[in-house]
Design a protein around this motif. Sequence first.
Motif, mmCIF file in Angstrom:
data_model
loop_
_atom_site.group_PDB
_atom_site.id
_atom_site.type_symbol
_atom_site.label_atom_id
_atom_site.label_comp_id
_atom_site.label_asym_id
_atom_site.label_seq_id
_atom_site.Cartn_x
_atom_site.Cartn_y
_atom_site.Cartn_z
ATOM 1 N N ALA A 1 -7.614 13.563 -93.998
ATOM 2 C CA ALA A 1 -6.610 13.508 -92.923
ATOM 3 C C ALA A 1 -5.288 14.101 -93.389
ATOM 4 N N PHE A 2 -4.895 13.794 -94.629
ATOM 5 C CA PHE A 2 -3.629 14.307 -95.148
ATOM 6 C C PHE A 2 -3.696 15.824 -95.340
ATOM 7 N N SER A 3 -4.863 16.318 -95.782
ATOM 8 C CA SER A 3 -5.029 17.775 -95.936
ATOM 9 C C SER A 3 -4.889 18.473 -94.590
ATOM 10 N N TYR A 4 -5.450 17.856 -93.553
ATOM 11 C CA TYR A 4 -5.328 18.435 -92.202
ATOM 12 C C TYR A 4 -3.861 18.467 -91.767
ATOM 13 N N VAL A 5 -3.112 17.384 -92.069
ATOM 14 C CA VAL A 5 -1.691 17.307 -91.716
ATOM 15 C C VAL A 5 -0.916 18.426 -92.404
ATOM 16 N N ILE A 6 -1.133 18.595 -93.696
ATOM 17 C CA ILE A 6 -0.424 19.627 -94.464
ATOM 18 C C ILE A 6 -0.776 21.023 -93.949
ATOM 19 N N TYR A 7 -2.070 21.268 -93.752
ATOM 20 C CA TYR A 7 -2.512 22.599 -93.279
ATOM 21 C C TYR A 7 -1.923 22.914 -91.909
ATOM 22 N N THR A 8 -2.002 21.942 -90.985
ATOM 23 C CA THR A 8 -1.518 22.162 -89.624
ATOM 24 C C THR A 8 -0.014 22.397 -89.598
ATOM 25 N N PHE A 9 0.716 21.657 -90.414
ATOM 26 C CA PHE A 9 2.174 21.810 -90.414
ATOM 27 C C PHE A 9 2.587 23.191 -90.917
ATOM 28 N N PHE A 10 2.011 23.634 -92.040
ATOM 29 C CA PHE A 10 2.464 24.887 -92.650
ATOM 30 C C PHE A 10 1.887 26.132 -91.970
ATOM 31 N N ALA B 1 -0.288 20.655 -76.668
ATOM 32 C CA ALA B 1 -0.409 19.195 -76.650
ATOM 33 C C ALA B 1 -1.563 18.730 -77.528
ATOM 34 N N GLY B 2 -2.649 19.526 -77.553
ATOM 35 C CA GLY B 2 -3.816 19.149 -78.371
ATOM 36 C C GLY B 2 -3.483 19.137 -79.855
ATOM 37 N N ILE B 3 -2.787 20.166 -80.324
ATOM 38 C CA ILE B 3 -2.411 20.234 -81.744
ATOM 39 C C ILE B 3 -1.425 19.133 -82.089
ATOM 40 N N ALA B 4 -0.449 18.889 -81.215
ATOM 41 C CA ALA B 4 0.533 17.827 -81.462
ATOM 42 C C ALA B 4 -0.147 16.475 -81.544
ATOM 43 N N ALA B 5 -1.118 16.232 -80.623
ATOM 44 C CA ALA B 5 -1.824 14.945 -80.608
ATOM 45 C C ALA B 5 -2.668 14.770 -81.858
ATOM 46 N N SER B 6 -3.395 15.831 -82.255
ATOM 47 C CA SER B 6 -4.236 15.735 -83.454
ATOM 48 C C SER B 6 -3.386 15.563 -84.713
ATOM 49 N N PHE B 7 -2.229 16.248 -84.730
ATOM 50 C CA PHE B 7 -1.323 16.152 -85.886
ATOM 51 C C PHE B 7 -0.815 14.720 -86.058
ATOM 52 N N THR B 8 -0.305 14.120 -84.978
ATOM 53 C CA THR B 8 0.217 12.752 -85.061
ATOM 54 C C THR B 8 -0.904 11.749 -85.316
ATOM 55 N N SER B 9 -2.088 12.006 -84.761
ATOM 56 C CA SER B 9 -3.225 11.101 -84.991
ATOM 57 C C SER B 9 -3.630 11.106 -86.459
ATOM 58 N N MET B 10 -3.660 12.287 -87.058
ATOM 59 C CA MET B 10 -4.041 12.385 -88.468
ATOM 60 C C MET B 10 -2.992 11.758 -89.382
ATOM 61 N N ILE B 11 -1.717 11.854 -88.992
ATOM 62 C CA ILE B 11 -0.672 11.171 -89.771
ATOM 63 C C ILE B 11 -0.907 9.671 -89.732
ATOM 64 N N THR B 12 -1.217 9.154 -88.563
ATOM 65 C CA THR B 12 -1.485 7.723 -88.405
ATOM 66 C C THR B 12 -2.704 7.296 -89.208
ATOM 67 N N ILE B 13 -3.794 8.074 -89.086
ATOM 68 C CA ILE B 13 -5.029 7.734 -89.802
ATOM 69 C C ILE B 13 -4.810 7.764 -91.316
ATOM 70 N N SER B 14 -4.127 8.817 -91.795
ATOM 71 C CA SER B 14 -3.902 8.925 -93.249
ATOM 72 C C SER B 14 -3.022 7.787 -93.748
#
Length: 342
Positions: A268-277, A292-305
């Motif tokens: 989840a953290f790797s996805y957060v880092i990749y998506t942000f950069f 909206a889909g990318i924003a939702a997945s980004f915040t969801s992965m931050i929460t999960i991680s």
Amino acid sequence: MNQIIGIVIPCYKASGLINSVIKRIIDTTNKINNIATIKIYLINDCCPQNSWQEVDKKFDIKIIHHSRNLGVGYASKSGFYEALKDNCEAVIKIDADGQHPPEYLAEIIPFIISRSENEMFLLKGSRYCFRNRFTKIPIMRRIGSLILEPIARVGLNCRGLTDIANGFIATNSLTLNYLLSVNTNTQIFSRYLFESSLLEKSCSLKCQIYQFPMAANYGENWITSMESNKMIFPILSFWFKVICRRIFNQYLFNLNLGTLLLAIFLMAFSYVIYTFFFTISPSISLGIFVSAGIAASFTSMITISSICLCLFFFYDYTSGTRIKIVNFRYYLDDIFLRKVDD
């Protein structure tokens, strides 16, 4: 039949102190000679003061000489090997400068004898179990302890562990043979960090750690040969490696719930880092709105991680071992002596 107990004393720059320590050891252990036969091993680690020569010739001890200074760890191991060669059933290491009151031996030895011969354990002293105003500890020692002990507890996964540098230790021959013979990808250091490395290997072998309170005994003229400033990086480096080794052995070499939580966190953290950069940051710099889909997945992965990391820390903490405290009566006498001297 009496058990044979070996007492190992590394000797380096203990002039004016060593003879008194040995006399106190003999006087104390004579009180329990009905249950134990004592053998004393004095290791002269090429002492520049020739402290070993001050020992009274009437004392029945074995002196081991090093042709050059090899460090407290190496000197201790020399004594350990000699004690095992003489079929000692338990071994106690005590300092030559009087920091470790030999009077505790009257209770340490019966405690060791009472353990099962198949139990692997390490008994160690701690000057920080209880706070009291009659024991004076050098301020740098205290600060170092406050910083390093939490790190050590994380590295060893031992709750309640204090005074990691205390060299007043005791164990049985089974544990000692394992410590000196079994390869666990850890090593027992020959110089500084000897006690800490011994603790790491004991924990890697799943030994039960016992800890007994003792009063600090730093004389007015106490000095240390350790250069604190030069040891900061080696000490921090050592404990960082200990933490990494434990995480690898506990969660990567073996699979458990902690492994799953750690894997989910890392993905989840790797996805957060990749998506942000590679998605969010370029979009922001170009003034483009993120979907909206990318924003939702980004915040969801931050929460999960974040949740998985918290759960991992909780799992790791609860899976740790608790240090068992052994209270000896002499501690009260020791504190009283400090009170009288105060």
